[in-house]
Each structure stands twice: as C-alpha cells, then as structure tokens.
Design a protein around this motif. Structure first.
Motif, mmCIF file in Angstrom:
data_model
loop_
_atom_site.group_PDB
_atom_site.id
_atom_site.type_symbol
_atom_site.label_atom_id
_atom_site.label_comp_id
_atom_site.label_asym_id
_atom_site.label_seq_id
_atom_site.Cartn_x
_atom_site.Cartn_y
_atom_site.Cartn_z
ATOM 1 N N PRO A 1 0.824 -1.206 0.000
ATOM 2 C CA PRO A 1 0.000 0.000 0.000
ATOM 3 C C PRO A 1 0.861 1.261 0.000
ATOM 4 O O PRO A 1 2.092 1.181 -0.023
ATOM 5 C CB PRO A 1 -0.786 -0.129 1.308
ATOM 6 N N CYS B 1 3.829 1.642 2.339
ATOM 7 C CA CYS B 1 5.045 0.913 1.942
ATOM 8 C C CYS B 1 5.870 1.770 0.978
ATOM 9 O O CYS B 1 7.092 1.887 1.108
ATOM 10 C CB CYS B 1 4.637 -0.421 1.301
ATOM 11 N N ASP C 1 7.415 -15.050 14.439
ATOM 12 C CA ASP C 1 6.785 -13.919 15.115
ATOM 13 C C ASP C 1 7.815 -12.822 15.367
ATOM 14 O O ASP C 1 8.822 -13.047 16.050
ATOM 15 C CB ASP C 1 6.203 -14.445 16.442
ATOM 16 N N PRO D 1 4.165 -2.470 10.126
ATOM 17 C CA PRO D 1 3.392 -3.468 10.877
ATOM 18 C C PRO D 1 1.890 -3.310 10.636
ATOM 19 O O PRO D 1 1.445 -2.268 10.160
ATOM 20 C CB PRO D 1 3.716 -3.111 12.335
ATOM 21 N N ARG E 1 -4.800 -10.546 9.008
ATOM 22 C CA ARG E 1 -3.572 -10.594 9.815
ATOM 23 C C ARG E 1 -2.583 -9.505 9.362
ATOM 24 O O ARG E 1 -1.718 -9.093 10.115
ATOM 25 C CB ARG E 1 -2.941 -11.978 9.686
ATOM 26 N N ALA E 2 -2.739 -9.039 8.115
ATOM 27 C CA ALA E 2 -1.831 -7.998 7.606
ATOM 28 C C ALA E 2 -2.179 -6.614 8.137
ATOM 29 O O ALA E 2 -1.374 -5.694 8.011
ATOM 30 C CB ALA E 2 -1.841 -7.982 6.077
HETATM 31 C C1 LIG Z 1 0.930 -4.184 6.718
HETATM 32 S S1 LIG Z 1 1.533 -5.747 6.161
HETATM 33 C C2 LIG Z 1 3.090 -5.171 5.544
HETATM 34 C C3 LIG Z 1 3.558 -5.862 4.285
HETATM 35 C C4 LIG Z 1 4.756 -5.237 3.600
HETATM 36 N N1 LIG Z 1 5.872 -4.992 4.484
HETATM 37 C C5 LIG Z 1 4.370 -3.944 2.904
HETATM 38 O O1 LIG Z 1 4.828 -2.885 3.337
HETATM 39 O O2 LIG Z 1 3.624 -4.009 1.924
HETATM 40 C C6 LIG Z 1 1.945 -6.541 7.666
HETATM 41 C C7 LIG Z 1 2.551 -7.931 7.559
HETATM 42 O O3 LIG Z 1 2.861 -8.356 8.896
HETATM 43 C C8 LIG Z 1 2.666 -9.745 9.001
HETATM 44 N N2 LIG Z 1 2.510 -10.050 10.444
HETATM 45 C C9 LIG Z 1 1.412 -9.923 11.223
HETATM 46 N N3 LIG Z 1 1.689 -10.266 12.491
HETATM 47 C C10 LIG Z 1 3.006 -10.611 12.529
HETATM 48 C C11 LIG Z 1 3.883 -11.039 13.556
HETATM 49 N N4 LIG Z 1 3.478 -11.187 14.835
HETATM 50 N N5 LIG Z 1 5.180 -11.299 13.247
HETATM 51 C C12 LIG Z 1 5.617 -11.165 11.953
HETATM 52 N N6 LIG Z 1 4.824 -10.772 10.928
HETATM 53 C C13 LIG Z 1 3.538 -10.482 11.210
HETATM 54 C C14 LIG Z 1 1.459 -10.011 8.137
HETATM 55 O O4 LIG Z 1 1.424 -11.368 7.725
HETATM 56 C C15 LIG Z 1 1.679 -9.016 6.972
HETATM 57 O O5 LIG Z 1 2.356 -9.651 5.912
#
Ligand SMILES: C[S@@+](CC[C@H](N)C(=O)[O-])C[C@H]1O[C@@H](n2cnc3c(N)ncnc32)[C@H](O)[C@@H]1O
Length: 231
Positions: free
Chosen positions: A26, A29, A99, A116, A133-134
């Motif tokens: 998005p 990013c 995680d 995040p 979850r994202a």
């Molecule tokens: C907002 S997206 C960011 C994706 C990418 N970095 C971007 O900027 O387009 C957040 C990402 O965090 C991952 N995520 C959620 N909880 C997490 C955790 N506890 N540890 C690691 N990754 C996590 C999700 O799977 C998702 O891919």
C-alpha cells in the motif's frame, strides 16, 4: 505489478507480484521505500524487513545496495512471496517465518524497516490466519507497534536505525515515547497527509465511536518514525 521510483537516480523499477492472501504494497510501503532511498540508508547495510508481506521493502533495500537482506513474516505465504519477489528482482533475501524478531533473535542489523499491522480492529484478539492478519492490530491499533518499539533496540547494531511507518490515528507520541524508553533517539522523519485508506474508511463509524476519529474526519497522516541507536 511494477513499482516505479520517483527517484530514477537511486532506483530501477521493481517487479513485485502478490500472491493470493498477501497484502499488495500500500501507499505506506511506498512512503517507507522513498524515505529509505532518500536517506541512502540501505547502501552497504545489513537490513531487516520485519512484517515483510510481499517482500517489497526487502527487495527495495537489496536493489539500493544492502550488504545483506533478511525478511521475516508470520505468514507462510508471505515468506514464499518475498522469496519469489527476491528471485524476480535478482536480489538475495534470507526470508524466515516467525513472530516479530523471533527468527533473528541472535542477529544485529544496521537498518530495520517495519510496516506493521496498525489498523484498529473490533477486538484485541489478533487474527491467526487470513488476510486481516496484515492489518488488524487490536482495539487501539498498537498491538504490534508496541511490541516492535519495545523489542527493536537490541536487534540494532551500534549506530543502526529503525524506520517504522504508521498512521497518525494510532498515536505518534506513543511510538516516540516507547522508542525513547528503549534507549533510541526517536523522531518523525516524514509525514504524508491523505484520505483514509479503504479498510479504515470501512471502520470509520466504529473509530468515531471510540474517539480515534473526530466526527466527520476522513483523513489521516502517514508517518515514518525513525529511531537510532548510538554508536
Ligand atoms: C501491513 S503488512 C506489511 C507488508 C509489507 N511490508 C508492505 O509494506 O507491503 C503486515 C505484515 O505483517 C505480518 N505479520 C502480522 N503479524 C506478525 C507477527 N506477529 N510477526 C511477523 N509478521 C507479522 C502479516 O502477515 C503481513 O504480511
């Protein structure tokens, strides 16, 4: 999808494909990539892209000359997707599933990039699977942000820095205070005002009821907040 840089000097185009169930990079990013490039933070650096998703930030730092790039995500698909995009762009990315900093607990980085999940959600229970979850991040939107701020400092090499992107809606001061409490020199390094994104827009009534949005407010600022560790 091809992301093209505004700064043709530093960056070639990236080729980013997005697998089903993984977040398409998005605007936040893109903002984080711009800041990383403008400040030339990646050149020669050991970079960690935590919350990597499609791997766009990891690929951008590899193309910007990072010495090593590590990517972490809790989602198996995201890890696979980041490997795929690394291969498409011919950059070397060590992608790990887990995680937050769990998979890199013994490592130190010169630069940590983090986009995040930070959208306030119905409940404080975080999704354990699925697209949400994202972005879902508890009722105040800070479940992952707070952990990130508290746990990042020991993962930084001396002189290293952390760049986080988040919305103004979930608290600029809270992030700055937590980073300072963790011993980092913290500040806002970029702001971009814009309309609410589609997920926040769909939750506007709930966010107004909770006082996160002012009545009728339909805009927010994207913030890039930096924290640096002394040499
Ligand atoms: C907002 S997206 C960011 C994706 C990418 N970095 C971007 O900027 O387009 C957040 C990402 O965090 C991952 N995520 C959620 N909880 C997490 C955790 N506890 N540890 C690691 N990754 C996590 C999700 O799977 C998702 O891919």
């Amino acid at each position: 999808m091809a992301i093209r840089s505004h700064d043709s000097d530093t960056m070639n185009a990236m080729r980013i494909v997005v697998l089903p169930g993984v977040l398409r990079p998005p605007s936040d990013c893109h903002l984080l990539i711009e800041v990383m490039r403008e400040r030339r933070l990646a050149a020669g650096a050991a970079v960690l892209d935590v919350f990597t998703g499609s791997g766009a930030l990891a690929v951008a730092s590899g193309l910007a000359g990072a010495r090593t790039v590590t990517a972490v995500d809790i989602s198996r698909r995201a890890v696979l997707n980041s490997r795929l995009n690394a291969a498409l762009n011919r950059v070397r990315v060590r992608a790990k599933r887990g995680d937050l900093f769990g998979p890199v607990a013994d490592d130190r980085f010169d630069l940590i990039l983090a986009n995040p999940p930070y959208i306030p959600s119905e409940s404080d229970e975080l999704p354990t699977r699925g697209a949400a979850r994202a972005w879902d991040a508890g009722t105040d939107g800070r479940a992952l942000l707070d952990r990130l701020c508290a746990e990042a400092a020991p993962r930084l090499a001396p002189g290293g820095s952390l760049l986080i992107v988040q919305s103004s809606l979930v608290g600029e001061e809270a992030t700055l205070k937590l980073l300072a409490a963790a011993g980092l020199t913290a500040g806002v390094v970029a702001r971009r005002h814009g309309q609410l994104g589609p997920i926040v827009q769909a939750r506007a009534d709930m966010l107004e009821r909770r006082g996160i949005l002012e009545p009728g407010q339909r805009s927010e600022e994207l913030l890039v907040i930096g924290g640096s560790r002394q040499r």
